[in-house]
Write a protein that holds these residues in place. Structure first.
Motif, mmCIF file in Angstrom:
data_model
loop_
_atom_site.group_PDB
_atom_site.id
_atom_site.type_symbol
_atom_site.label_atom_id
_atom_site.label_comp_id
_atom_site.label_asym_id
_atom_site.label_seq_id
_atom_site.Cartn_x
_atom_site.Cartn_y
_atom_site.Cartn_z
ATOM 1 N N HIS A 2 -3.532 35.387 -23.689
ATOM 2 C CA HIS A 2 -3.143 35.633 -25.085
ATOM 3 C C HIS A 2 -4.249 36.437 -25.765
ATOM 4 N N PRO A 3 -4.010 37.712 -26.094
ATOM 5 C CA PRO A 3 -2.863 38.553 -25.721
ATOM 6 C C PRO A 3 -2.981 39.015 -24.279
ATOM 7 N N PRO A 4 -1.917 39.532 -23.710
ATOM 8 C CA PRO A 4 -1.986 39.945 -22.303
ATOM 9 C C PRO A 4 -2.804 41.200 -22.068
ATOM 10 N N ALA A 5 -3.010 42.040 -23.088
ATOM 11 C CA ALA A 5 -3.789 43.271 -22.942
ATOM 12 C C ALA A 5 -4.675 43.431 -24.171
ATOM 13 N N VAL A 6 -5.920 43.776 -23.928
ATOM 14 C CA VAL A 6 -6.883 43.978 -25.012
ATOM 15 C C VAL A 6 -7.691 45.227 -24.719
ATOM 16 N N THR A 7 -8.355 45.731 -25.753
ATOM 17 C CA THR A 7 -9.280 46.850 -25.611
ATOM 18 C C THR A 7 -10.676 46.304 -25.362
ATOM 19 N N GLU A 8 -11.484 47.105 -24.744
ATOM 20 C CA GLU A 8 -12.859 46.693 -24.475
ATOM 21 C C GLU A 8 -13.537 46.169 -25.733
ATOM 22 N N GLY A 9 -14.238 45.028 -25.567
ATOM 23 C CA GLY A 9 -14.980 44.451 -26.681
ATOM 24 C C GLY A 9 -14.214 43.440 -27.492
ATOM 25 N N GLN A 10 -12.896 43.299 -27.273
ATOM 26 C CA GLN A 10 -12.105 42.344 -28.031
ATOM 27 C C GLN A 10 -12.053 40.990 -27.312
ATOM 28 N N PRO A 11 -11.772 39.899 -28.066
ATOM 29 C CA PRO A 11 -11.691 38.571 -27.438
ATOM 30 C C PRO A 11 -10.357 38.360 -26.734
ATOM 31 N N LEU A 12 -10.369 37.400 -25.826
ATOM 32 C CA LEU A 12 -9.183 37.098 -25.031
ATOM 33 C C LEU A 12 -9.221 35.633 -24.651
ATOM 34 N N ARG A 13 -8.031 34.992 -24.636
ATOM 35 C CA ARG A 13 -7.939 33.571 -24.280
ATOM 36 C C ARG A 13 -6.899 33.396 -23.191
ATOM 37 N N LEU A 14 -7.281 32.616 -22.158
ATOM 38 C CA LEU A 14 -6.378 32.317 -21.051
ATOM 39 C C LEU A 14 -6.093 30.823 -21.048
ATOM 40 N N GLY A 15 -4.821 30.471 -21.072
ATOM 41 C CA GLY A 15 -4.423 29.073 -21.074
ATOM 42 C C GLY A 15 -3.818 28.657 -19.749
ATOM 43 N N CYS A 16 -3.969 27.361 -19.441
ATOM 44 C CA CYS A 16 -3.435 26.839 -18.184
ATOM 45 C C CYS A 16 -3.078 25.375 -18.378
ATOM 46 N N ALA A 17 -1.936 24.967 -17.837
ATOM 47 C CA ALA A 17 -1.491 23.579 -17.903
ATOM 48 C C ALA A 17 -0.959 23.181 -16.540
ATOM 49 N N GLU A 41 0.816 -1.210 0.000
ATOM 50 C CA GLU A 41 0.000 0.000 0.000
ATOM 51 C C GLU A 41 0.847 1.256 0.000
ATOM 52 N N GLU A 42 2.030 1.230 0.608
ATOM 53 C CA GLU A 42 2.853 2.436 0.651
ATOM 54 C C GLU A 42 3.395 2.826 -0.715
ATOM 55 N N GLU A 43 3.334 1.904 -1.667
ATOM 56 C CA GLU A 43 3.792 2.240 -3.016
ATOM 57 C C GLU A 43 2.682 2.817 -3.884
ATOM 58 N N LEU A 44 1.449 2.741 -3.410
ATOM 59 C CA LEU A 44 0.332 3.329 -4.153
ATOM 60 C C LEU A 44 0.163 4.763 -3.684
ATOM 61 N N THR A 45 0.918 5.649 -4.304
ATOM 62 C CA THR A 45 0.946 7.046 -3.886
ATOM 63 C C THR A 45 0.434 7.942 -5.005
ATOM 64 N N CYS A 46 0.101 9.160 -4.629
ATOM 65 C CA CYS A 46 -0.321 10.200 -5.578
ATOM 66 C C CYS A 46 0.605 11.395 -5.435
ATOM 67 N N ARG A 47 0.673 12.203 -6.476
ATOM 68 C CA ARG A 47 1.506 13.405 -6.468
ATOM 69 C C ARG A 47 0.618 14.621 -6.607
ATOM 70 N N ALA A 48 0.832 15.571 -5.726
ATOM 71 C CA ALA A 48 0.026 16.788 -5.745
ATOM 72 C C ALA A 48 0.237 17.530 -7.062
ATOM 73 N N PRO A 49 -0.766 18.246 -7.523
ATOM 74 C CA PRO A 49 -0.636 18.938 -8.811
ATOM 75 C C PRO A 49 0.228 20.185 -8.697
ATOM 76 N N SER A 50 0.746 20.568 -9.833
ATOM 77 C CA SER A 50 1.486 21.830 -9.943
ATOM 78 C C SER A 50 1.177 22.434 -11.301
ATOM 79 N N VAL A 51 0.969 23.742 -11.315
ATOM 80 C CA VAL A 51 0.650 24.462 -12.554
ATOM 81 C C VAL A 51 1.950 24.769 -13.263
ATOM 82 N N THR A 52 2.051 24.314 -14.486
ATOM 83 C CA THR A 52 3.280 24.517 -15.265
ATOM 84 C C THR A 52 3.217 25.740 -16.154
#
Length: 664
Positions: A299-314, A283-294
């Protein structure tokens, strides 16, 4: 001839006297023939119930001459490729039906609709590609459904609805199922055996097995499962999950603890545990690893009002973490018309507003914990002039740089101008549901074709636009929400060059509507008012019609009462054809006629009795309408007393006389 007949008659009498009469034989009522057994089938008479054995007889279709009262029907190992709607019609007593190993490819909708008493249906060893809801309709008493060894790639969620409360055994093994309608399976409260081995299942939802209270055996062998949700127990159902590429970590500790000798669950990952039996891993070998955001970025980091924006995360972790986003206000971002979260954890903002300005947080979570990363989003407000720009005069000063947008401001009734500036847009007469907007004339702005007003409230992301003529100086906003903060901008739409110039901002203002008084509600919407008016008009029309009917009824009753009080008409003449009118006044008697000459002895031209009457009425050829008054209205043709004619004659014609006249 007569001599020959007499001896024959005597001979017959003698022979008849010597015959002894035979009593009549009782005739039994006709017995209906037993139902005919279909060709190539066996119908054992010793069976306790009607049974048809048609297995391995080379049938190409369901025999049409089946006994509709049969209780058991076996059609296995034939070549029946399709089952039609009428093949099992009216077989309401059938309890067991076997169609195994026939190469079935098609089941007509409602093919088993009449089999209300069927308890076991065997369809294994066929080539069914999918199951839909209507195909298994009507099986209200089904307990055993065997669909193993088919080519099932999809099952409709409504396919099991007819027997969800009664089925006890469901076999879907050896198919091509990548997924299963688990919600439909979880509704089977009496299910005891669920066989799903040798499919392409990749996941079992958490809690799907826990909702089956009577489940005793679950077979998930040889699928593509990397993880298994906990099964309730002990005692719980007997579980077989060998042959799956299990990822052995802390999520399978429950399976390791219930493992029994001889279990074949094998680890496929991680690499140190690959190929080892789960029961042999400590049982001690059945372990899990806590997540980490890589990685987390906009994209883009700055936009004008009314424009689209996308945020990515891994993120990485063991097991792979699930991703979700928190907005600048700290709330979980949900899918909507303006925001959507992708399957890979990315966040897309279709229309960025100033409320999106700030930090979004990407949260990764698994069984070992969670991790978060902050992504800064910059939303640049729309440019608005800070002072009186004069672009139409040649000697004016230069325009000031862009200032904050109307959407970025907060507070009461203010504008973009400074303390010493003259406000170009003013919100006046602000009430709980309306506000009057005024702005200065813009004669110095060339080519103005239209004035545009755009506004929104603090609780609504969508902008509302109003287009006005260029000569407009004021506008009343209606249907506002009480107690809300509104932000409004006025722009001039110009047409200069090709393409047309961008709208020129004239000014912005922020104002708040008054709170609704306690006990008062917002005014009704126009569509409610229209419906109320229609109802009132309809009610008025109905009331008018009802009053009109009541008036007519009252007048009819009054007329009937007056007619009842009126005395009946006096009968004046029983000989009158009209029989009911008032008796006409007596016609004055005609003067006495001169005495007629006595008739000639020979009768003469008018000889014979009645000649005087014929002289008085020579012809009856005149039409009746040309005659004077009838039915007693003329004096009788009577002479004065003492004349040869007797009593005075007065013309009188009764009904009989008129009938005779019509006949003549």
């Amino acid at each position: 001839m007569a001599k020959l007949l007499v001896p024959l008659v005597m001979l017959g009498a003698v022979s008849g006297a010597g015959v002894v009469p035979v009593p009549p034989v009782p005739v039994s009522p006709p017995v209906s023939p037993p139902p005919r057994c279909p060709a190539r089938c066996l119908c054992p008479a010793a069976a306790p119930s009607p049974t048809l054995l048609c297995a391995r007889t080379g049938l190409l279709a369901v025999p049409p001459s089946l006994d509709r009262a049969a209780v058991e029907l076996r059609l296995a190992d034939n070549f029946i490729g399709a089952v039609g709607r009428a093949d099992f019609a009216n077989m309401s007593s059938l309890v067991h039906l076997t169609l195994s190993r026939n190469g079935l490819r098609r089941l007509a909708p409602g093919a088993f609709a009449d089999l209300r008493a069927l308890r076991a249906l065997h369809l294994d060893g066929n080539r069914l590609p999918a199951l839909s809801g209507p195909q298994l309709r009507g099986l209200a008493s089904l307990r055993h459904l065997i669909l193993a060894n088919n080519q099932l790639a999809a099952i409709d969620a409504a396919a099991f609805a007819a027997f969800a409360a009664t089925v006890e055994d469901l076999d879907l093994s050896h198919n091509n199922l990548p997924a299963l309608p688990w919600d439909a399976v979880a509704a089977m409260g009496s299910l005891a055996t669920l066989t799903l081995d040798h499919n392409l299942l990749e996941r079992v939802p958490a809690g799907a097995v826990a909702r089956l209270p009577r489940l005793a055996r679950l077979d998930l062998t040889a699928n593509r499962l990397r993880a298994l949700p906990p099964v309730p127990g002990p005692p719980g159902p007997s579980l077989a999950a060998g042959g799956n590429p299990l990822h052995c970590n802390c999520e399978l500790l429950w399976l390791r603890r219930v493992a029994q000798p001889g279990r074949l669950e094998t680890c496929a990952t991680p690499a140190p545990l690959a190929g080892r039996l789960l029961g042999a891993v400590p049982e001690e070998e059945l372990t899990c690893r806590a997540p980490s955001v890589t990685a987390a970025a906009a994209h883009p980091p700055a936009v004008t009002e009314g424009q689209p924006l996308r945020l990515g995360c891994a993120a990485v972790g063991d097991p792979p973490p699930a991703l979700h986003w928190l907005g600048p206000d700290g709330r979980v971002v949900q899918n909507g018309s303006r925001r959507s979260v992708g399957a890979d954890g990315s966040l897309e903002l279709r229309v960025a507003t100033l409320r999106d300005h700030g930090g979004f947080t990407c949260v990764a979570a698994n069984a070992a914990g969670e991790a978060a990363a902050r992504v800064e989003v910059v939303v640049v407000p729309l440019p608005v002039p800070r002072d009186g720009a004069r672009d139409g005069d040649g000697d004016g000063g230069a325009e000031a740089g862009p200032g904050p947008s109307d959407m970025a401001q907060a507070g009461g009734n203010d504008t973009w101008g400074g303390p010493g500036e003259r406000q170009r847009v003013v919100a006046a007469e602000v009430t709980a549901s309306s506000a009057r907007i005024r702005w200065l004339p813009q004669r110095h702005v060339p080519g103005v074709r239209m004035v545009q007003i755009q506004y929104n409230s603090s609780a609504d992301d969508s902008l509302v636009y109003r287009l006005l003529p260029p000569s407009s100086r004021t506008f009343v906003l209606r249907d506002l929400v009480p107690g809300r903060q509104y932000e409004l901008c006025v722009s001039a739409l110009r047409v200069l060059g090709d393409p047309p110039a961008a709208p020129r901002p004239l000014g912005c203002v922020s104002f708040a509507t008054a709170a609704a008084p306690p006990g008062c509600s917002a005014p009704p919407r126009p569509h409610f008012l229209g419906g109320t008016v229609i109802i009132v008009i309809g009610a008025a029309i109905a009331a008018s019609v009802l009053v009109f009917i009541l008036i007519l009824t009252a007048r009819w009753k009054a007329a009937a009462a007056a007619g009842a009080r009126r005395p009946p008409p006096t009968l004046t003449s029983v000989c009158s054809q009209t029989n009911g009118g008032p008796r006409p006044a007596e016609t004055p008697e005609l003067p006495a006629l001169p005495p007629l000459p006595p008739p000639a002895a020979g009768g003469g031209p008018g000889g014979g009795p009645g000649a005087g009457a014929r002289a008085l009425f020579p012809s009856h050829s005149y039409p009746r309408r040309a005659r004077p008054r009838r039915h007693g209205s003329l004096p009788r043709l009577d002479g004065p007393e003492g004349t040869p004619l007797g009593p005075p004659l007065r013309p009188s014609f009764g009904s009989t006389h008129w009938m005779l006249e019509s006949t003549v």
